[in-house]
Scaffold this motif. Structure first.
Motif, short mmCIF file in Angstrom:
data_model
loop_
_atom_site.label_atom_id
_atom_site.label_comp_id
_atom_site.label_asym_id
_atom_site.label_seq_id
_atom_site.Cartn_x
_atom_site.Cartn_y
_atom_site.Cartn_z
N MET A 191 0.85 -1.19 0.00
CA MET A 191 0.00 0.00 0.00
C MET A 191 0.89 1.25 0.00
N GLU A 192 0.54 2.21 -0.89
CA GLU A 192 1.31 3.46 -0.95
C GLU A 192 0.79 4.43 0.11
N LEU A 193 1.74 5.18 0.69
CA LEU A 193 1.38 6.19 1.68
C LEU A 193 1.79 7.56 1.12
N TRP A 194 0.88 8.53 1.15
CA TRP A 194 1.17 9.88 0.64
C TRP A 194 0.82 10.93 1.69
N PHE A 195 1.62 11.98 1.75
CA PHE A 195 1.29 13.18 2.54
C PHE A 195 0.90 14.27 1.57
N SER A 196 -0.20 14.96 1.83
CA SER A 196 -0.51 16.10 0.95
C SER A 196 -0.79 17.34 1.78
N GLU A 197 -0.30 18.47 1.26
CA GLU A 197 -0.53 19.76 1.91
C GLU A 197 -1.31 20.66 0.97
N LYS A 198 -2.37 21.23 1.48
CA LYS A 198 -3.20 22.14 0.69
C LYS A 198 -2.48 23.49 0.56
N HIS A 199 -2.14 23.89 -0.67
CA HIS A 199 -1.54 25.22 -0.86
C HIS A 199 -2.63 26.26 -1.12
N THR A 200 -3.69 25.84 -1.82
CA THR A 200 -4.89 26.69 -1.95
C THR A 200 -6.07 25.71 -1.95
N ASP A 201 -7.28 26.24 -2.12
CA ASP A 201 -8.43 25.32 -2.20
C ASP A 201 -8.34 24.42 -3.43
N ASN A 202 -7.51 24.83 -4.40
CA ASN A 202 -7.46 24.08 -5.68
C ASN A 202 -6.10 23.48 -5.98
N VAL A 203 -5.16 23.63 -5.05
CA VAL A 203 -3.80 23.13 -5.31
C VAL A 203 -3.29 22.38 -4.08
N GLU A 204 -2.77 21.17 -4.34
CA GLU A 204 -2.14 20.41 -3.24
C GLU A 204 -0.77 19.93 -3.67
N LEU A 205 0.12 19.83 -2.69
CA LEU A 205 1.42 19.20 -2.93
C LEU A 205 1.37 17.81 -2.32
N LYS A 206 1.70 16.77 -3.10
CA LYS A 206 1.67 15.40 -2.58
C LYS A 206 3.07 14.82 -2.56
N ILE A 207 3.45 14.20 -1.43
CA ILE A 207 4.79 13.63 -1.29
C ILE A 207 4.66 12.19 -0.81
N LYS A 208 5.33 11.30 -1.50
CA LYS A 208 5.23 9.88 -1.15
C LYS A 208 6.03 9.59 0.13
N VAL A 209 5.37 8.88 1.04
CA VAL A 209 5.94 8.68 2.39
C VAL A 209 6.44 7.25 2.56
N LYS A 210 7.65 7.13 3.11
CA LYS A 210 8.18 5.79 3.45
C LYS A 210 7.55 5.34 4.77
N GLN A 211 7.60 6.28 5.74
CA GLN A 211 7.19 5.90 7.11
C GLN A 211 6.86 7.15 7.93
N THR A 255 9.35 23.05 -1.55
CA THR A 255 8.25 22.44 -0.79
C THR A 255 7.33 23.48 -0.14
N TYR A 256 7.56 24.76 -0.42
CA TYR A 256 6.66 25.80 0.08
C TYR A 256 5.68 26.18 -1.03
N PRO A 257 4.50 26.68 -0.67
CA PRO A 257 3.49 27.01 -1.69
C PRO A 257 4.03 27.87 -2.83
N SER A 258 4.01 27.32 -4.04
CA SER A 258 4.51 27.89 -5.30
C SER A 258 6.03 27.80 -5.42
N GLY A 259 6.75 27.60 -4.36
CA GLY A 259 8.22 27.53 -4.44
C GLY A 259 8.87 28.90 -4.32
N GLN A 260 8.13 29.96 -4.69
CA GLN A 260 8.68 31.32 -4.59
C GLN A 260 8.42 31.83 -3.18
#
Ligand code: SAM
Length: 282
Positions: free
Chosen positions: A1-21, A224-229
Motif C-alpha cells: 500500500m502506498e502512503l502519501w502526505f498532501s498539503e493544501k496550498h490553496t483550495d485548488n492546489v495540493e502538494l503530494k509527497i510519497k511517504v516511506k514511514q 516544498t513551500y506554496p509555489s516555491g517562490q
C-alpha cells in the motif's frame, strides 16, 4: 500500500509527497507535530499539516535568513531568534565565531525535543554554550527588550495559530526598540504567488515599513513551500541590504554554503514586477 502526505496550498492546489514511514505524530498544547520519512525529500517536519522543513531543501531557508544579515553587519554579537524550534537557523548562526550570545524563544518545547530526536541535521547546535533557549511566546519576550540585539530573526510558523502575534504592528515596533542602532530584523514573509496569500504579505510589509526606515523584501526558491517562490523581510534602522553588504569581509570568513553567496545576495533583492506591485500597493 502506498502512503502519501498532501498539503493544501490553496483550495485548488495540493502538494503530494510519497511517504516511506511516519516517524512521529503527536498534538502538543500548541499544534499537531508530525515527522515523516519521505522518498524525495528525506525527513520532513509538519506542523498543523503544513511543511516547515525538509532535509532536502532546509538549507536554502536557513542560509538565507542567516547569511544575508550577517554579510551586511559582520559585527553582530547578540542575536535573538524567535521560533526556529528545528534548530536550522541556530546551526547557521553558530558557524560565526564572532557571535557572542543567542537568545532563542520557541513557544513549543516539544518541537525542540522532537527535532533533536528525529532531525539531527538541523537540531545539531542546541548545546552551543552561547545559546539561551527560552520556552515562551516571542511577542511577550520582546516586549521587555531595549537596544539589546544586533540581529533578530523571526523564524516562525505562518501568521495564524501560535505565530499570529509575530506578524503584528506591535511586534515589529517592539523589535525596533529591542534592536541596536546597527540592528537588523529578518522575518519569514510568506509568498505573493497565490492570491490567498497576498493580503497577509501586504499587511506584514506595511506593518514593518511603519516601524523601520529600511524595509525591503528578498526572494528565494523553496520547492516544498506554496509555489516555491518564497519571500523574506529585511528591516533596519540605517543599513541597506545591498549597498551596505560587506562582501569581502564575508567572503574572507570562508564559510562553505550550499545556497547563499554574495552575488546571489545582491540579486535576491531584485524582485519580479508582480511582487513589487503587491508590495507597493500596501
Ligand atoms: N525553520 C523552519 C523553516 O524552514 O521554515 C520552520 C520554522 S520553525 C519550525 C517555526 C516555529 O515557530 C515552530 O517551532 C513554532 O512552535 C514556533 N512558534 C510559533 N509561534 C510562536 C511564538 N508566538 N513564539 C515563539 N515561537 C513560536
Amino acid at each position: 500500500m502506498e502512503l502519501w502526505f498532501s498539503e493544501k496550498h490553496t483550495d485548488n492546489v495540493e502538494l503530494k509527497i510519497k511517504v516511506k514511514q511516519q516517524l512521529y505524530s503527536k498534538k502538543s498544547y500548541y499544534q499537531q507535530i508530525d515527522i515523516l520519512d519521505t522518498y524525495e525529500f528525506g525527513r520532513i517536519l509538519v506542523l498543523d499539516g503544513y511543511i516547515m522543513l525538509t532535509e532536502k531543501d532546509e538549507y536554502v531557508y536557513h542560509e538565507m535568513v542567516t547569511h544575508v544579515p550577517m554579510a551586511v553587519n559582520p559585527d553582530v554579537k547578540n542575536v535573538l531568534v524567535i521560533g526556529a524550534g528545528d534548530g536550522g537557523t541556530l546551526r547557521e548562526l553558530c558557524r560565526y565565531d564572532t557571535i557572542e550570545h543567542i537568545d532563542m524563544v520557541e513557544i513549543d518545547e516539544l518541537v525542540v525535543e522532537v527535532c533533536k530526536r528525529y532531525l539531527p541535521q538541523t537540531a545539531c547546535c542546541f548545546n552551543d554554550e552561547r545559546l539561551d533557549l527560552h520556552i515562551g511566546d516571542g511577542l511577550k519576550y520582546v516586549r521587555y527588550k531595549e537596544n539589546e540585539y544586533d540581529l533578530i530573526i523571526v523564524d516562525s510558523t505562518d501568521p495564524f495559530g501560535p505565530g499570529e502575534g509575530l506578524f503584528t504592528k506591535e511586534f515589529y515596533g517592539r523589535c525596533f526598540t529591542a534592536l541596536t542602532d546597527k540592528g537588523i530584523l529578518i522575518n519569514q514573509h510568506e509568498s505573493t504567488y497565490y492570491d490567498s496569500y497576498v493580503d497577509m504579505v501586504q499587511r506584514t510589509h506595511k506593518r514593518i515599513s511603519a516601524n523601520f526606515p529600511v524595509s525591503m523584501v528578498y526572494q528565494t526558491h523553496i520547492p516544498t513551500y506554496p509555489s516555491g517562490q518564497w519571500l523574506f523581510g529585511f528591516a533596519s534602522k540605517n543599513l541597506h541590504p545591498v549597498y551596505d553588504i560587506q562582501e569581502d569581509r564575508w567572503n574572507a570568513l570562508g564559510l562553505k554554503t550550499k545556497y547563499y553567496n554574495t552575488e546571489l545576495h545582491k540579486g535576491c533583492f531584485a524582485l519580479p514586477n508582480d511582487v513589487k506591485e503587491v508590495l507597493e500597493n500596501t
